[in-house]
Design a protein around this motif. Structure first.
Motif, PDB file in Angstrom:
ATOM      1  N   GLY A  57      14.349 -11.846  -6.819  1.00 50.16           N
ATOM      2  CA  GLY A  57      14.695 -10.742  -5.845  1.00 50.16           C
ATOM      3  C   GLY A  57      13.682  -9.451  -5.938  1.00 50.16           C
ATOM      4  N   VAL A  58      13.469  -9.136  -7.118  1.00 50.73           N
ATOM      5  CA  VAL A  58      12.491  -8.191  -7.236  1.00 50.73           C
ATOM      6  C   VAL A  58      10.977  -8.371  -7.033  1.00 50.73           C
ATOM      7  CG1 VAL A  58      11.336  -6.327  -8.902  1.00 50.73           C
ATOM      8  CG2 VAL A  58      13.942  -6.959  -9.209  1.00 50.73           C
ATOM      9  N   THR A  59      10.737  -9.621  -7.010  1.00 54.27           N
ATOM     10  CA  THR A  59       9.338 -10.122  -6.452  1.00 54.27           C
ATOM     11  C   THR A  59       9.539  -9.973  -5.024  1.00 54.27           C
ATOM     12  OG1 THR A  59       9.070 -11.472  -8.158  1.00 54.27           O
ATOM     13  CG2 THR A  59       7.772 -12.011  -6.423  1.00 54.27           C
ATOM     14  N   GLY A  60      10.438 -10.280  -4.258  1.00 53.50           N
ATOM     15  CA  GLY A  60      10.885 -10.013  -2.986  1.00 53.50           C
ATOM     16  C   GLY A  60      10.587  -8.570  -2.488  1.00 53.50           C
ATOM     17  N   ILE A  61      10.836  -7.680  -3.236  1.00 52.53           N
ATOM     18  CA  ILE A  61      10.707  -6.211  -2.901  1.00 52.53           C
ATOM     19  C   ILE A  61       9.382  -5.883  -2.840  1.00 52.53           C
ATOM     20  CG2 ILE A  61      11.565  -3.906  -3.197  1.00 52.53           C
ATOM     21  CD1 ILE A  61      13.854  -4.910  -4.925  1.00 52.53           C
ATOM     22  N   PHE A  62       8.499  -6.562  -3.743  1.00 53.20           N
ATOM     23  CA  PHE A  62       7.084  -6.145  -3.939  1.00 53.20           C
ATOM     24  C   PHE A  62       6.561  -6.863  -2.758  1.00 53.20           C
ATOM     25  CE2 PHE A  62       7.838  -5.167  -8.462  1.00 53.20           C
ATOM     26  CZ  PHE A  62       7.077  -3.871  -8.460  1.00 53.20           C
ATOM     27  N   GLY A  63       6.862  -7.793  -2.464  1.00 49.85           N
ATOM     28  CA  GLY A  63       6.395  -8.659  -1.118  1.00 49.85           C
ATOM     29  C   GLY A  63       6.678  -7.764   0.128  1.00 49.85           C
ATOM     30  N   LYS A  64       7.765  -7.323   0.049  1.00 48.49           N
ATOM     31  CA  LYS A  64       7.882  -6.505   1.410  1.00 48.49           C
ATOM     32  C   LYS A  64       7.183  -5.211   1.522  1.00 48.49           C
ATOM     33  CE  LYS A  64      12.615  -8.146   2.214  1.00 48.49           C
ATOM     34  NZ  LYS A  64      12.356  -8.911   3.614  1.00 48.49           N
ATOM     35  N   LEU A  65       6.885  -4.611   0.283  1.00 54.39           N
ATOM     36  CA  LEU A  65       6.141  -3.560   0.157  1.00 54.39           C
ATOM     37  C   LEU A  65       4.599  -3.752   0.655  1.00 54.39           C
ATOM     38  CD1 LEU A  65       5.115  -0.836  -1.082  1.00 54.39           C
ATOM     39  CD2 LEU A  65       4.733  -1.593  -3.040  1.00 54.39           C
ATOM     40  N   ASN A  66       4.311  -5.129   0.156  1.00 57.56           N
ATOM     41  CA  ASN A  66       2.671  -5.305   0.953  1.00 57.56           C
ATOM     42  C   ASN A  66       3.011  -5.776   2.274  1.00 57.56           C
ATOM     43  OD1 ASN A  66       2.354  -6.056  -2.080  1.00 57.56           O
ATOM     44  ND2 ASN A  66       0.597  -6.541  -1.561  1.00 57.56           N
ATOM     45  N   LYS A  67       4.040  -6.318   2.644  1.00 62.78           N
ATOM     46  CA  LYS A  67       4.272  -6.389   4.221  1.00 62.78           C
ATOM     47  C   LYS A  67       4.096  -4.941   5.050  1.00 62.78           C
ATOM     48  CE  LYS A  67       7.491  -8.613   7.434  1.00 62.78           C
ATOM     49  NZ  LYS A  67       8.802  -9.278   7.557  1.00 62.78           N
ATOM     50  N   ALA A  68       4.988  -4.129   4.539  1.00 65.89           N
ATOM     51  CA  ALA A  68       5.067  -2.916   5.197  1.00 65.89           C
ATOM     52  C   ALA A  68       3.578  -2.128   4.981  1.00 65.89           C
ATOM     53  CB  ALA A  68       6.037  -2.034   4.342  1.00 65.89           C
ATOM     54  N   ALA A  69       2.945  -2.084   4.032  1.00 63.01           N
ATOM     55  CA  ALA A  69       1.627  -1.293   3.874  1.00 63.01           C
ATOM     56  C   ALA A  69       0.529  -2.002   4.320  1.00 63.01           C
ATOM     57  CB  ALA A  69       1.645  -0.964   2.128  1.00 63.01           C
ATOM     58  N   TRP A  70       0.334  -3.241   4.537  1.00 64.36           N
ATOM     59  CA  TRP A  70      -1.010  -3.923   4.701  1.00 64.36           C
ATOM     60  C   TRP A  70      -1.868  -3.553   5.799  1.00 64.36           C
ATOM     61  CZ3 TRP A  70      -2.189  -8.854   7.600  1.00 64.36           C
ATOM     62  CH2 TRP A  70      -1.280  -9.017   8.663  1.00 64.36           C
ATOM     63  N   MET A  71      -1.152  -2.663   6.716  1.00 64.42           N
ATOM     64  CA  MET A  71      -1.999  -2.337   7.917  1.00 64.42           C
ATOM     65  C   MET A  71      -1.797  -0.542   8.063  1.00 64.42           C
ATOM     66  SD  MET A  71      -1.055  -5.032  10.957  1.00 64.42           S
ATOM     67  CE  MET A  71      -2.293  -4.601  11.991  1.00 64.42           C
ATOM     68  N   SER A  72      -2.775  -0.085   8.821  1.00 64.66           N
ATOM     69  CA  SER A  72      -2.877   1.178   8.668  1.00 64.66           C
ATOM     70  C   SER A  72      -1.797   2.087   9.484  1.00 64.66           C
ATOM     71  CB  SER A  72      -4.288   1.616   9.869  1.00 64.66           C
ATOM     72  OG  SER A  72      -5.324   1.032   9.273  1.00 64.66           O
ATOM     73  N   THR A  73      -0.916   1.218   9.977  1.00 64.79           N
ATOM     74  CA  THR A  73       0.305   1.867  10.671  1.00 64.79           C
ATOM     75  C   THR A  73       1.272   2.398   9.419  1.00 64.79           C
ATOM     76  OG1 THR A  73       0.478   0.189  12.418  1.00 64.79           O
ATOM     77  CG2 THR A  73       2.618   1.061  11.729  1.00 64.79           C
ATOM     78  N   PHE A  74       1.024   1.974   8.262  1.00 61.05           N
ATOM     79  CA  PHE A  74       1.914   2.646   7.147  1.00 61.05           C
ATOM     80  C   PHE A  74       1.450   4.064   6.878  1.00 61.05           C
ATOM     81  CE2 PHE A  74       2.689   2.888   2.381  1.00 61.05           C
ATOM     82  CZ  PHE A  74       3.877   2.617   2.233  1.00 61.05           C
ATOM     83  N   TYR A  75       0.208   4.256   7.091  1.00 60.08           N
ATOM     84  CA  TYR A  75      -0.437   5.664   6.742  1.00 60.08           C
ATOM     85  C   TYR A  75      -0.672   6.545   8.081  1.00 60.08           C
ATOM     86  CZ  TYR A  75      -1.295   3.922   1.924  1.00 60.08           C
ATOM     87  OH  TYR A  75      -1.219   3.006   0.863  1.00 60.08           O
ATOM     88  N   VAL A  76       0.054   5.999   9.229  1.00 62.08           N
ATOM     89  CA  VAL A  76      -0.290   6.651  10.510  1.00 62.08           C
ATOM     90  C   VAL A  76      -0.068   8.134  10.384  1.00 62.08           C
ATOM     91  CG1 VAL A  76       2.216   6.536  11.386  1.00 62.08           C
ATOM     92  CG2 VAL A  76       0.284   6.526  13.147  1.00 62.08           C
ATOM     93  N   ASN A  77       0.947   8.598   9.497  1.00 61.98           N
ATOM     94  CA  ASN A  77       0.964  10.085   9.454  1.00 61.98           C
ATOM     95  C   ASN A  77      -0.173  10.743   8.956  1.00 61.98           C
ATOM     96  OD1 ASN A  77       2.829  12.341   9.949  1.00 61.98           O
ATOM     97  ND2 ASN A  77       3.227  12.398   7.714  1.00 61.98           N
ATOM     98  N   GLY A  78      -0.964  10.117   8.415  1.00 55.98           N
ATOM     99  CA  GLY A  78      -2.071  10.712   7.773  1.00 55.98           C
ATOM    100  C   GLY A  78      -3.347  11.105   8.666  1.00 55.98           C
ATOM    101  N   TRP A  79      -3.112  10.641  10.104  1.00 53.16           N
ATOM    102  CA  TRP A  79      -4.299  11.153  11.162  1.00 53.16           C
ATOM    103  C   TRP A  79      -3.827  12.592  11.476  1.00 53.16           C
ATOM    104  CZ3 TRP A  79      -3.844   6.187  10.053  1.00 53.16           C
ATOM    105  CH2 TRP A  79      -5.140   5.275  10.065  1.00 53.16           C
ATOM    106  N   SER A  80      -2.622  13.191  10.920  1.00 52.42           N
ATOM    107  CA  SER A  80      -2.402  14.407  11.267  1.00 52.42           C
ATOM    108  C   SER A  80      -3.233  15.386  10.623  1.00 52.42           C
ATOM    109  CB  SER A  80      -0.853  14.893  11.027  1.00 52.42           C
ATOM    110  OG  SER A  80      -0.189  14.006  11.787  1.00 52.42           O
TER     111      SER A  80
END
Length: 537
Positions: A57-80
């Motif tokens: 279950g915890v391994t799955g959370i780490f997997g979802k972190l990678n899934k959420a963060a793998w593209m620039s979209t995760f940091y879109v606020n940084g363009w501000s």
């Protein structure tokens, strides 16, 4: 219209239910039961019966972190921030909205980020509910506590991530696809993140491997220091939190050797394949292309222009004024490329270049290149959409600078706070960070809190966190107010390589929205509000 609204409501309910099931099934070990009566049906999370289920279950959370963060979209606020910009046209509209401070509720990047983060939060909530009241083998209590600690930590940093973007967010702490939560107050959000990080710190081990994807107690304490810095700034402005930030950072520093944290002497290593696992990583999101895993898609050609031979996706450029203002030295060299070695066809050629292509000569858009995005040219991933490079989600340099700034704000800065500041400053100049130097910053240069804030500006350029600093210190107007027009003294080169200075107006994305505190936070995605009116901005 009424039929369309009913359809959208049903569609929203199905989407929420589907995401919840995804969050459960991804981990492979969560169980749920449906009541027989459909009018009172509730999705119930089952309980774990083995350590293997908890670990999966915890391994799955780490997997979802990678899934959420793998593209620039995760940091879109940084363009501000005032350190990075995007292309003035092409298909970068969602990034431009942040770049121009005119973020609409329909921004698709905002929505994708929101859904990815809450998918991870739901997975964490599933683990925490599934482990309630469960006792495992007497030989495994430390492992159980570590896994639960990792779950609290991951939930905390995701709440923190969304809070920095939206300000007020819903604190979803249980798995219930039918709940319609409202927006919590910002104080409630800060307090929940603090509670989760404290719960994590008390359960996590003191040490993990260098550059590990797994947090340790020092990781949780470092994020507490970051949280308290935000808490002390806008919007809550609880100045008493500066002392807690300083104390938290000092605790991490005092135990840095046990946590396996230190400054990486060679800054350029951090943005290369060789820096995937580094002692500077307080928390690292690790990517791997093996076994079907996700790779990092925020780097490489996404930071290059579309010029022939480079074929970049021109997503992440450096702001000209920021680039020009940064003091010269090892840190600037590690942050930017102002020239690229290219062959006759315009492609990068490190071994046998025929010329050096300056950023002022780019055909489409003239902006400097962020080395932190493009990567080490010798690695070759500049030509790719993806890489195995890690995300250094928090670096040890930030702990040192938090200690310096917070100590100054709290009125407790001593020699150790100045040393923390100067360790980062020395490395920026290419010096040994641990050896005092005549160029060290002192009270003659200004207050330590102002010097540390400025040091952060240069140290974390292009790492998508500058905007957060501008918000907490209410310096958005100061940083972005004179953005347009941007004029630089560029250079025109003739066929003999002789340069002539020329005025160069950058292709800056104009500021369209307010730079006041009323526009510091992005709106909740419209699609989420339509599904749940309690989230109305």
């Amino acid at each position: 219209m009424k039929t369309r609204k009913i359809y959208k409501s049903l569609k929203g309910l199905i989407a929420v239910f589907g995401l919840a099931v995804m969050a459960l099934s991804f981990n492979g070990c969560e169980q749920f039961d449906l009541e027989e009566d459909p009018l009172s049906s509730q999705l119930q999370v089952g309980t774990y019966s083995t350590m293997a289920q908890l670990e999966l279950g915890v391994t799955g959370i780490f997997g979802k972190l990678n899934k959420a963060a793998w593209m620039s979209t995760f940091y879109v606020n940084g363009w501000s921030g005032d350190d990075i910009t995007t292309h003035v046209a092409s298909n970068k509209a969602d990034f431009r909205e942040y770049d121009q401070r005119f973020v609409t509720p329909e921004n698709s990047r905002t929505l994708t980020n929101w859904n990815g983060v809450y998918e991870m939060i739901r997975a964490a909530n599933t683990v925490l509910q599934s482990v309630e009241g469960v006792t495992f083998s007497p030989a495994e209590p430390e492992k159980r506590e570590r896994l639960i600690g990792e779950t609290y930590f991951l939930r905390a940093i995701m709440f923190n991530h969304l809070m920095r973007i939206h300000g007020r967010i819903p604190l979803i702490l249980t798995v219930d696809p039918f709940q319609q939560p409202g927006l919590n107050t910002q104080l409630e959000v800060f307090e929940q993140i603090e509670s989760d990080l404290l719960a994590a710190e008390s359960r996590l081990p003191m040490s993990t491997a260098v550059g590990s994807a797994n947090p340790n107690a020092g990781t949780a304490r470092a994020f507490l220091a970051r949280l308290y810095m935000d808490w002390a700034g806008f919007p809550l402005k609880d100045a008493g939190k500066y002392a807690q930030a300083a104390a938290s950072a000092k605790t991490v520093m005092d135990n840095a050797a046990e946590h396996n944290f230190s400054l990486e002497p060679d800054l350029t290593k951090l943005w290369s394949q060789a820096g995937r696992f580094t002692e500077e990583g307080v928390f690292t999101i690790v990517y791997s292309q093996s076994g079907g895993n996700l790779s990092n898609r925020k780097m490489g050609k996404l930071g290059l222009p579309s010029d022939p031979g480079l074929n970049g996706w021109q997503e992440t450029f450096a702001e000209i004024r920021f680039f020009e203002d940064m003091p010269a030295g090892a840190r600037k060299d590690a942050t930017y490329y102002d020239v690229l070695p290219v062959a006759d066809d315009g492609a990068i050629d490190v071994a046998n270049p025929t010329r050096m292509l300056r950023w002022e000569e780019f055909k489409d858009q003239q902006n400097p290149i962020l080395r932190k995005i493009v990567g080490e040219l010798a690695d070759g991933d500049w030509a790719q959409f993806q890489t195995e490079r890690s995300d250094l989600f928090m670096r040890y340099a930030e702990v040192l600078l938090i200690y310096a700034e917070a100590s100054g704000e709290a009125g407790t800065a001593g020699a150790d706070a100045w040393e923390a500041l100067n360790m980062v400053h020395r490395r920026a100049m290419g010096l040994d960070p641990n050896t005092p130097d005549a160029s060290d910053l002192t009270v003659a240069d200004g207050t330590i809190q102002d010097l540390a804030f400025t040091e952060r500006k240069w140290e974390f350029a292009g790492e998508f966190i500058r905007w957060n600093d501008l918000v907490r210190k209410e310096k958005v107007e100061e940083a972005l107010g004179n953005r347009n027009p941007q004029v630089s003294i560029g250079t025109s080169f003739d066929e003999n390589g002789v340069g002539t200075p020329i005025p160069l107006t950058s292709a800056a994305n104009p500021i369209l929205g307010s730079l006041g505190t009323d526009n510091y936070f992005a709106p909740i995605p419209l699609e989420e509000v339509e599904k749940n009116p309690n989230l109305a901005n």
